[in-house]
Design an enzyme around this catalytic site. Structure first.
Site, mmCIF file in Angstrom:
data_model
loop_
_atom_site.group_PDB
_atom_site.id
_atom_site.type_symbol
_atom_site.label_atom_id
_atom_site.label_comp_id
_atom_site.label_asym_id
_atom_site.label_seq_id
_atom_site.Cartn_x
_atom_site.Cartn_y
_atom_site.Cartn_z
ATOM 1 N N ASP A 33 1.137 -1.109 -0.135
ATOM 2 C CA ASP A 33 -0.198 0.090 0.024
ATOM 3 C C ASP A 33 0.890 1.185 0.014
ATOM 4 O OD1 ASP A 33 0.652 -0.338 2.656
ATOM 5 O OD2 ASP A 33 -1.063 0.170 3.585
ATOM 6 N N PHE A 46 6.296 2.023 -3.922
ATOM 7 C CA PHE A 46 7.478 2.348 -3.826
ATOM 8 C C PHE A 46 8.235 3.811 -4.018
ATOM 9 C CE2 PHE A 46 7.220 -2.259 -4.423
ATOM 10 C CZ PHE A 46 7.359 -2.848 -2.932
ATOM 11 N N HIS A 154 10.131 -8.778 0.908
ATOM 12 C CA HIS A 154 9.601 -7.354 0.653
ATOM 13 C C HIS A 154 11.150 -6.538 1.164
ATOM 14 C CE1 HIS A 154 7.791 -3.312 1.391
ATOM 15 N NE2 HIS A 154 6.844 -3.983 0.959
#
Length: 189
Positions: A33, A46, A154
């Protein structure tokens, strides 16, 4: 009643789609998100227009520098990647100020699932870069017999050490593009 502060700004929610031409699409990078602090999110996963780089983006840049031996970028704006055919899409497109994942149940997942499914069904040879569990949830929507998937943890400081650092997804993506006789991405910012 106190107003909620939502990011990104309404005019930026669909920036990923405005900046990445569907007909030139080569790579899809899926995030979770948007950044949830002031002046960070602007509609590209990002990416940030803030002068202060979020820790996740710092880790992405560390991997970029180690992978391609290029200079550490001086800003966080990834619009140049989008304009070259990299769709930088979050699983959830909005977030409340200082409340990560606060909009996970308002329908964005269905929307982004449909986007990923559409790309998978109607394109061929797309490189899907999967970073983290939210992105991994989209794997079931991708026809891996037609597309490429590059998977790692991640880039967050909490998980980047697991498999993100050293994944070399930037050079691997360009190698795949070369094998498809497509123009590579200039990852330098």
């Amino acid at each position: 009643m106190k107003k909620k502060i939502i990011f990104p700004k309404i005019e930026d929610v669909f920036s990923a789609f405005k900046l990445c031409n569907y007909h030139k699409l080569k790579i899809v990078i899926i995030g979770q998100d948007p950044y949830h602090n002031i002046n960070q999110a602007h509609g590209l996963a990002f990416s940030t227009k803030s002068k202060k780089l979020p820790p996740t983006l710092v880790n992405i840049y560390k991997e970029l520098v180690n992978d391609l031996k290029i200079e550490f970028p001086r800003h966080g704006n990834l619009e140049n990647w989008a304009k070259q055919g990299v769709l930088l899409i979050n699983s959830i497109l909005t977030v409340e100020y200082n409340k990560p994942n606060s909009h996970q149940h308002i329908g964005w997942q269905k929307f982004t699932d449909n986007v990923i499914s559409y790309i998978s069904k109607n394109k061929k040879g797309i490189i899907f870069i999967i970073w983290g569990n939210h992105a991994k949830n989209k794997l079931k929507l991708i026809d891996e017999s037609k597309h490429h998937t590059l998977i790692a943890s991640h880039p967050s400081p909490l998980s980047a050490y697991r498999s993100f650092f050293g994944c070399r997804h930037f050079s691997k993506s360009n190698t795949i593009l070369i094998s498809q006789r497509k123009k590579t991405i200039n990852w330098q910012l």
